[in-house]
Design an enzyme around this catalytic site. Structure first.
Site, PDB file in Angstrom:
ATOM      1  N   SER A 184      12.912 -41.040 -61.130  1.00 34.75           N
ATOM      2  CA  SER A 184      14.113 -41.186 -60.314  1.00 34.75           C
ATOM      3  C   SER A 184      14.006 -40.241 -59.122  1.00 34.75           C
ATOM      4  O   SER A 184      14.855 -39.385 -58.908  1.00 34.75           O
ATOM      5  CB  SER A 184      15.366 -40.873 -61.144  1.00 34.75           C
ATOM      6  OG  SER A 184      16.538 -41.061 -60.374  1.00 34.75           O
ATOM      7  N   ILE A 185      12.936 -40.408 -58.354  1.00 36.07           N
ATOM      8  CA  ILE A 185      12.680 -39.521 -57.215  1.00 36.07           C
ATOM      9  C   ILE A 185      13.696 -39.754 -56.107  1.00 36.07           C
ATOM     10  O   ILE A 185      14.213 -38.813 -55.501  1.00 36.07           O
ATOM     11  CB  ILE A 185      11.248 -39.705 -56.673  1.00 36.07           C
ATOM     12  CG1 ILE A 185      10.224 -39.566 -57.806  1.00 36.07           C
ATOM     13  CG2 ILE A 185      10.969 -38.708 -55.556  1.00 36.07           C
ATOM     14  CD1 ILE A 185      10.262 -38.241 -58.527  1.00 36.07           C
TER      15      ILE A 185
ATOM     16  N   GLY B 205       0.500 -52.070 -60.975  1.00 37.78           N
ATOM     17  CA  GLY B 205       1.381 -51.967 -62.125  1.00 37.78           C
ATOM     18  C   GLY B 205       0.596 -51.578 -63.352  1.00 37.78           C
ATOM     19  O   GLY B 205       0.050 -52.427 -64.047  1.00 37.78           O
ATOM     20  N   GLY B 206       0.473 -50.274 -63.610  1.00 36.05           N
ATOM     21  CA  GLY B 206      -0.152 -49.798 -64.829  1.00 36.05           C
ATOM     22  C   GLY B 206      -1.664 -49.772 -64.835  1.00 36.05           C
ATOM     23  O   GLY B 206      -2.275 -49.588 -65.893  1.00 36.05           O
TER      24      GLY B 206
ATOM     25  N   ASN C 129       8.813 -51.698 -48.089  1.00 29.47           N
ATOM     26  CA  ASN C 129       9.296 -51.509 -49.456  1.00 29.47           C
ATOM     27  C   ASN C 129      10.724 -52.034 -49.578  1.00 29.47           C
ATOM     28  O   ASN C 129      11.672 -51.369 -49.156  1.00 29.47           O
ATOM     29  CB  ASN C 129       9.228 -50.028 -49.825  1.00 29.47           C
ATOM     30  CG  ASN C 129       9.665 -49.758 -51.250  1.00 29.47           C
ATOM     31  OD1 ASN C 129       9.959 -50.681 -52.009  1.00 29.47           O
ATOM     32  ND2 ASN C 129       9.719 -48.496 -51.617  1.00 29.47           N
TER      33      ASN C 129
ATOM     34  N   CYS D 102      12.468 -50.563 -54.164  1.00 28.37           N
ATOM     35  CA  CYS D 102      12.634 -49.289 -54.872  1.00 28.37           C
ATOM     36  C   CYS D 102      13.859 -49.343 -55.776  1.00 28.37           C
ATOM     37  O   CYS D 102      14.970 -49.590 -55.302  1.00 28.37           O
ATOM     38  CB  CYS D 102      12.771 -48.130 -53.893  1.00 28.37           C
ATOM     39  SG  CYS D 102      12.900 -46.533 -54.707  1.00 28.37           S
TER      40      CYS D 102
ATOM     41  N   THR E 217       0.552 -44.415 -61.211  1.00 29.55           N
ATOM     42  CA  THR E 217       0.833 -43.409 -62.230  1.00 29.55           C
ATOM     43  C   THR E 217      -0.423 -42.742 -62.768  1.00 29.55           C
ATOM     44  O   THR E 217      -0.414 -41.546 -63.086  1.00 29.55           O
ATOM     45  CB  THR E 217       1.631 -44.053 -63.379  1.00 29.55           C
ATOM     46  OG1 THR E 217       2.862 -44.589 -62.850  1.00 29.55           O
ATOM     47  CG2 THR E 217       1.954 -43.054 -64.470  1.00 29.55           C
TER      48      THR E 217
END
Length: 301
Positions: A67-68, A239-240, A123, A126, A262
Site C-alpha cells: 500500500s505504497i 505478475g509473479g 498506469n 494502481c 516483486t
C-alpha cells in the site's frame, strides 16, 4: 535476445517493473543494470506524492501486499534528478505515469513526451491510491477516454498498464488498443486485504492494497494469454515472474517481453538470472532469436 517493443529495440525481453526498482540507482551497486532490456520507472505523478500513511508492506504466502500509494518525487524532479542516470545506464527508459485526474495525466504525458525517454507506460491500474489509478482501469469507457486523451499529447510510444481488477480484461485491452495504445502491459496487482488478528484491525489504513508475487502468476498468465489472442499490438506480461521458466511461460503465451517486480526484493539481480536462463533455453532448443518462441504455446496459432 534483442527484442523490438513498439519500435524500441531492447537488448533482451526482460524489464524491471515499475515500483520495484526505483529509478535503477539503488540496484546499481549490486549488478550492471545496463544489462536489462529496460527499466520502468517508479510510478510518477505531476506533483510529488508522499504516499499512504501507516503500514505499507505485508508479506503473505507466496506474495506481498503493498500500500505504497505512488510515493514519488513528481515528473519535473524525475526529469531533473533521475532520468540522467536511467539514460546513461544503457537499458531502455520506460517512464511510468500515474494520475488522480485526467489533467494530471495530460500534463505529465506532455512533459515526458519532450524528454529523452523511450516509452511512456500509462498506469491506469494502481489499486492503492484513493483517486485515479485503478478507477480509470476498471471500466472500458473511462479507460478509452483517458488513453485517447493522452494519445493526443504523447509523442512517444504509448504502453498502457492494465488492471486485473478490470470488469473484462479482454474488452479493456481492446478499448485501449482502439484508443491508440501502441502496447499493453499486464497485469498490475490484485486488490487484496490483510487483518492484524492481535489488534483486530485491518493492516492498511486504506483497507485494501495490491497483491503481487508468485501467488498471482497463474492468473496473470491466463489474462496475458487471453489478451495476446485479442489484440494486434505487443503485450508485455508481468505478475509473479521469479525465474526464467516463469518468464518463458509468458513469452510462449504470446507476450513480446516481460516485467519482473516483486522478485527484485528477494534477489536484487534476479533479472540477470532470468535473462541468462532464457538465453540458455533458446540455445538448448535451437532457436536463433527470442522472437521465434513468441506464442508457440498458443492453441489458436
Amino acid at each position: 535476445m534483442r527484442t523490438d517493443l513498439c519500435g524500441v529495440e531492447l537488448k533482451n525481453p526482460v524489464i524491471a517493473a515499475s515500483g520495484t526498482f526505483g529509478f535503477g540507482q539503488e540496484f546499481a551497486p549490486f549488478f550492471d543494470v545496463g544489462r536489462l532490456g529496460g527499466i520502468s520507472s517508479k510510478g510518477l505523478t505531476m506533483g510529488g506524492k508522499y504516499g499512504n500513511e501507516g503500514q505499507r508492506i505485508c508479506e503473505t504466502p507466496s506474495g506481498v501486499i503493498n500500500s505504497i500509494g505512488l510515493q514519488n518525487p513528481g515528473v519535473e524532479a524525475f526529469l531533473r534528478d533521475d532520468l540522467p542516470f536511467m539514460r546513461r545506464c544503457g537499458a531502455a527508459v520506460i517512464a511510468n505515469l500515474g494520475g488522480s485526474d485526467l489533467q494530471g495525466y495530460l500534463d505529465g504525458a506532455a512533459l515526458l513526451s519532450e524528454a529523452d525517454i523511450d516509452i511512456l507506460e500509462l498506469n491506469i491500474s494502481c489499486p492503492n491510491v484513493k483517486a485515479g489509478g485503478m478507477a480509470f482501469g476498471i471500466q472500458c469507457q473511462s479507460a478509452h477516454q483517458v488513453v485517447s486523451a493522452v494519445r493526443k499529447v504523447c509523442k512517444k510510444p504509448l504502453m498502457v498498464k492494465l488492471s486485473p481488477n478490470a470488469e473484462n480484461i479482454v474488452e479493456m485491452a481492446r478499448a485501449c488498443e482502439d484508443a491508440g495504445a501502441d502496447a499493453l502491459s499486464l497485469v498490475n496487482t490484485f486488490q487484496a486485504m490483510a487483518i492484524d488478528v492481535e489488534r483486530r484491525q485491518p493492516v492498511f489504513a486504506n483497507l485494501f492494497a495490491g497483491l503481487s508475487g508468485p501467488a498471482i502468476r497463474p492468473i496473470a498468465l491466463r489474462m496475458v494469454y487471453q489478451v495476446c489472442g485479442a489484440v494486434k499490438i505487443p503485450v508485455v506480461g508481468l505478475g509473479g515472474i521469479a525465474s526464467a521458466s516463469d518468464a518463458l511461460e509468458f513469452l510462449l503465451a504470446g507476450a513480446t517481453a516481460v516485467q519482473v517486480g516483486t522478485a527484485n526484493f528477494v534477489k536484487p539481480d534476479i533479472c540477470l538470472d532470468i535473462i541468462d536462463g532464457i538465453d540458455r533455453y533458446l540455445e538448448r532448443h535451437g532457436f536463433a532469436a527470442v522472437s521465434e518462441i513468441r506464442g508457440l504455446a498458443r492453441t489458436d496459432r
